[in-house]
Scaffold this active site. Structure first.
Site, mmCIF file in Angstrom:
data_model
loop_
_atom_site.group_PDB
_atom_site.id
_atom_site.type_symbol
_atom_site.label_atom_id
_atom_site.label_comp_id
_atom_site.label_asym_id
_atom_site.label_seq_id
_atom_site.Cartn_x
_atom_site.Cartn_y
_atom_site.Cartn_z
ATOM 1 N N ALA A 261 0.785 -1.200 0.168
ATOM 2 C CA ALA A 261 0.115 -0.120 0.162
ATOM 3 C C ALA A 261 0.716 1.231 -0.033
ATOM 4 O O ALA A 261 0.555 2.287 -0.722
ATOM 5 C CB ALA A 261 -1.078 -0.030 1.368
ATOM 6 N N GLU A 265 3.741 1.034 -6.716
ATOM 7 C CA GLU A 265 4.188 0.481 -7.891
ATOM 8 C C GLU A 265 3.614 0.683 -9.220
ATOM 9 O O GLU A 265 4.093 0.202 -10.216
ATOM 10 C CB GLU A 265 3.836 -1.366 -7.241
ATOM 11 N N ASP A 307 15.681 28.725 -36.930
ATOM 12 C CA ASP A 307 16.246 29.398 -38.197
ATOM 13 C C ASP A 307 14.758 30.361 -38.829
ATOM 14 O O ASP A 307 13.784 30.357 -37.915
ATOM 15 C CB ASP A 307 16.342 28.177 -39.209
ATOM 16 N N ASP A 556 16.677 21.703 -40.875
ATOM 17 C CA ASP A 556 16.044 21.074 -41.960
ATOM 18 C C ASP A 556 16.829 20.497 -42.828
ATOM 19 O O ASP A 556 16.613 19.558 -43.572
ATOM 20 C CB ASP A 556 15.147 22.237 -42.821
ATOM 21 N N ASP A 560 22.514 20.427 -40.815
ATOM 22 C CA ASP A 560 21.809 20.732 -39.389
ATOM 23 C C ASP A 560 22.067 19.648 -38.635
ATOM 24 O O ASP A 560 21.956 20.006 -37.163
ATOM 25 C CB ASP A 560 20.634 21.345 -39.588
ATOM 26 N N ASN A 622 -0.798 7.305 0.302
ATOM 27 C CA ASN A 622 -0.272 6.405 0.891
ATOM 28 C C ASN A 622 0.207 6.699 2.317
ATOM 29 O O ASN A 622 0.344 5.722 3.228
ATOM 30 C CB ASN A 622 0.882 5.767 -0.023
ATOM 31 N N THR A 664 -8.518 3.172 -4.737
ATOM 32 C CA THR A 664 -8.106 4.833 -4.705
ATOM 33 C C THR A 664 -6.767 5.152 -5.571
ATOM 34 O O THR A 664 -6.837 6.181 -6.081
ATOM 35 C CB THR A 664 -7.582 5.146 -3.330
ATOM 36 N N ASP A 665 -6.113 4.062 -5.973
ATOM 37 C CA ASP A 665 -4.571 4.589 -6.650
ATOM 38 C C ASP A 665 -4.690 4.220 -8.170
ATOM 39 O O ASP A 665 -3.815 4.988 -8.792
ATOM 40 C CB ASP A 665 -3.439 3.613 -6.124
#
Length: 821
Positions: A261, A265, A307, A556, A560, A622, A664-665
């Site tokens: 808990a 994880e 540029d 481009d 470059d 938690n 809840t998680d």
């Protein structure tokens, strides 16, 4: 176009595609679902739960298998649900990345049925006529049918580091890179039969890498795991000391459940999904992310080195004036010293504009080239900044030169005062924002002692949306620097029109005389760099980084690529960019627009903010559970609290903790990934070295989570003293903890600013609340969780406690938001 260069008909191309298959490299088959499912059980935390499941099931069987193994069934169900959720998250992330890969898939210019069209490289077939230019990768094996000055880098296949010249009749291999010149290639082998296909095992698949953010989260989670396992061991020790060895299974499961808990994880999976969804939103705004690691850097960008042509401007050139005494020969130079195809609105916008202007003036490009065929040439290169085309005019060789005024004037035979006059005229045009191209000619094959023809002025207006994008970038604390090979006055004029201050402008030649320390000082004061080479651009980027900047760079061309690789975030142009530039970049702009870069930065900041939100939510939730279980167990031992069976009265059972963690998680944390954050561009760039848990987030977790934990403990201790049964007190506290955690996403999501409503979050919290109600009202679930149904007083206490927890957390968020401002 000659008959032998008409290309395949559309029908024949479709037939050959069906016969030979798509032009793609062999790839590994998709991961089967069963393997994805097994991967979910490799986590050390899941292994701990599996051990607990085996232990509880074994003890249940040892004691005669009496009754249903409730805790074992609950743990198995939670493991299954977590695994299915992990598989779904992995599938969604992979699907999003696959969609993005398709969006940035290469395309090729092909002649089919006498027309030049753009097709996906995967749809190329043997017999196709493909047009290649400098910066393009050869999409399949083929033979050169026509070309000018082609030079190829074949290092990818042969290891040969020196580019090699190639002429008509030579074979080109898939994956090699055109570094100079242009040509038409007839394809002979595609897909798995090409040279690249045969070596596909050496190339491997392009896959999503673990991002620096995920690595930091993983290391952070491991540190938390060590502390939580130590805490769980302490709780187990307390339980054994107070309850004896005969209750070892229950105590052991409690300790394991507490550790599970406390440890988020699911955080790495949630992060992966957040990044994948965020990159899909970027793609909707025309920015395709090729490497997920760039998303983290986007939120920290402090400098955008852009540029000018096509990014700040529309890249739609049109000729304004032809300032030449011999206008007829100047128009011929515009046609003959050009690589643009007549009647094709594709290629270099400058070349296309010159051909269009000549056509409008009555000089037909096709007729002029047929009457004066090209016999030799020097292609344009940024090193010498001009091109030469030598043609046969009535049996005599004549050379036409086109390029930058300074470069062409230096090769013309003229008096110095006249040269100075033309340079002054160039500066005047440039100051008005025009781009200028010089024209010259000479008899024979020559590049010196030329006869001057004059100047052509072209206008490329700024994009309408760029001034607002520049304003937003500056307001967000992001510096914008223009780096261009264009004339300094043109660069200055365009910069001013889009809202950039240009107090100092530096020329590329000036940088050659500066050492690294002097260059750092120069880039700190300069907003526009003009007449720069790729080497200059690379040095400028390095100097900006050395000064502490997090730099995004646009590019481009093939030249470059070094700057794009050196940048913290390389941004390639998707429309006019070369294939090698796109390969070197982290992000590809589908519309070549500066405003899209700013939008991508906004999305990057929003993604990181969403990650911060569910870190705050998960850890505050938690923390409340850990405090209740750890301190509640200690209090039960200290006060020798027992249930009706005489066992130690634990604040929560293992099954209750696992259920709470699941309810809840999961869904609320995922829903936070869909939050929109319109206020992030009002903040300063984030320091990339800043910790995942910054000061405000840490304070929120400690205060909000600590308050919920303290309130839960207070209910557990005070309710029995008011005459409430221990079972009812535990059920009331359990109901408060679950619902009290479900309201934490609201304050956790607006520590910096209040985002718009998130309907997905409301739906997720509603679903989790309904699951909580089901746990109390459905008899099977209620018995499995070991709960009793609270009476009206208990429900009122739960509602009041949840309201108090929400009010406290909102107050904390408000105070932290004011402190930040």
């Amino acid at each position: 176009m000659s008959a032998d260069l008409q290309g395949l008909s559309l029908a024949e191309a479709a037939r050959r595609l069906a016969e030979h298959g798509p032009n793609v490299l062999p790839s590994e088959p998709p991961t089967p679902m069963w393997r994805r499912l097994l991967r979910q059980f490799r986590s050390p935390l899941v292994i701990i739960l599996l051990v607990a499941l085996a232990l509880d099931t074994g003890l249940w069987a040892w004691h005669g298998a009496v009754g249903a193994p409730v805790e074992s069934l609950a743990i198995a169900a939670i493991l299954a649900l977590n695994a299915l959720l992990g598989v779904w998250q992995e599938y969604r992330a992979d699907a999003a990345l696959d969609e993005l890969a398709e969006m940035v898939a290469p395309r090729s210019s092909v002649t089919r049925g006498g027309e030049r069209i753009q097709v996906a490289a995967a749809d190329l077939v043997p017999g196709d006529l493909v047009h290649l230019e400098a910066g393009d990768r050869v999409p399949a094996d083929g033979c050169i049918r026509g070309g000018r000055g082609m030079r190829l880098d074949e290092a990818l296949l042969t290891g040969e580091s020196v580019p090699l010249d190639r002429a008509p009749g030579d074979e080109l291999l898939c994956g090699t890179l055109v570094v100079r010149g242009s040509g038409i290639v007839e394809l002979t082998r595609t897909g798995a039969l090409s040279a690249m296909g045969r070596l596909a095992d050496l190339l491997g698949r392009v896959s999503a890498q673990v991002t620096p953010l995920e690595r930091r989260l993983d290391a952070f989670g491991r540190r938390i795991a060590i502390w939580m396992l130590a805490l769980a061991a302490g709780v187990i020790g307390l339980g054994l000391w107070a309850d004896g060895v005969e209750n070892l299974p229950r105590t052991l499961l409690l300790g394991v459940a507490l550790a599970v808990a406390a440890i988020p994880e699911g955080l790495p999976a949630a992060v992966s999904l957040t990044l994948a969804w965020g990159t899909r939103r970027m793609a909707a705004r025309h920015a395709v992310v090729r490497r997920l690691a760039a998303v983290e850097a986007l939120g920290s960008v402090t400098v955008i080195a852009t540029d000018k042509t096509g990014t700040l401007t529309e890249n739609r050139m049109r000729v304004e004036t032809v300032d030449a005494e011999d206008r007829g020969r100047a128009l011929r130079a515009m046609v003959l010293a050009s690589d643009a195809e007549p009647g094709v609105d594709a290629g270099d916008p400058l070349e296309v504009a010159l051909l269009a202007a000549a056509e409008e003036a009555g000089v037909g490009a096709a007729a002029a080239r047929e009457a004066a065929p090209r016999v030799s040439e020097r292609p344009f290169d940024s090193e010498w900044r001009y091109m030469r085309a030598t043609v046969d005019e009535g049996g005599a060789s004549v050379s036409y030169v086109k390029g930058a005024p300074e470069a062409v004037l230096a090769r013309c035979a003229m008096a110095e005062d006249e040269r100075a006059r033309w340079l002054t005229a160039t500066d005047g045009y440039a100051a008005e924002g025009y781009r200028t191209i010089a024209l010259a000619w000479g008899e024979g094959e020559r590049e010196d002692g030329l006869e001057w023809l004059g100047l052509v002025t072209l206008w490329d207006p700024p994009r309408a949306e760029v001034p607002e994008a520049v304003r937003r970038a500056l307001a967000a604390g992001i510096r914008v620097v223009v780096i261009t090979g264009d004339h300094p006055e043109t660069a200055r004029a365009v910069a001013g029109r889009v809202g950039l201050r240009c107090e100092r402008l530096a020329m590329g030649a000036e940088l050659d005389d500066l050492d690294d320390e002097e260059l750092e000082r120069c880039v700190a004061e300069t907003d526009v760099f003009a007449r720069v080479t790729p080497e200059h651009k690379l040095r400028i980027v390095a100097a900006l980084q050395a000064a502490g900047g997090i730099v995004a760079v646009t590019g481009d061309g093939v030249n470059d690529a070094p700057a794009l690789r050196r940048a913290d975030v390389g941004v390639a142009m998707g429309l006019r960019g070369s294939e090698v530039a796109r390969e070197s970049a982290d992000i590809v702009l589908l519309d070549d627009d500066f405003a899209t870069i700013v939008a991508a930065v906004e999305e990057g900041r929003g993604i990181y903010e969403n990650i911060q939100k569910f870190i705050r939510f998960l850890f505050s939730s938690n923390l409340a559970e850990v405090l209740v279980v750890a301190l509640g167990t200690a209090l039960a031992v200290r006060m020798d609290l027992r249930d009706a069976a005489g066992d130690l009265l634990l604040p929560l059972t293992a099954v209750q903790i696992l259920w709470m963690n699941l309810v809840t998680d999961s869904l609320p944390a995922l829903a936070l990934a869909l939050d929109r954050n319109p206020g992030v561009m009002a903040e300063r760039p984030r320091d990339p070295a800043s910790p995942l848990l910054d000061g405000p987030s840490t304070r929120f977790i400690l205060l909000a989570g600590g308050f919920n934990g303290a309130l839960g403990l207070a209910l557990l201790v005070l309710l029995p003293r008011l005459g409430v049964s221990p079972a009812m007190a535990q059920a009331t506290m359990f109901g408060f903890l679950v619902l009290g955690q479900l309201v934490l996403p609201f304050p956790a999501r607006h520590l910096a600013a209040r985002p718009p409503n998130n309907p997905w979050l409301l739906a997720a919290i509603g679903a989790s609340a309904l699951a909580t109600v089901a746990g109390f009202t459905i008899p099977v679930l209620r018995d499995a969780l070991g709960l009793v149904l609270p009476d009206w007083t208990g429900l009122a206490i739960i509602a009041g406690s949840v309201a108090l927890a929400l009010a406290f957390a909102e107050t904390v968020a408000l105070l932290l938001r004011r402190a930040a401002r």
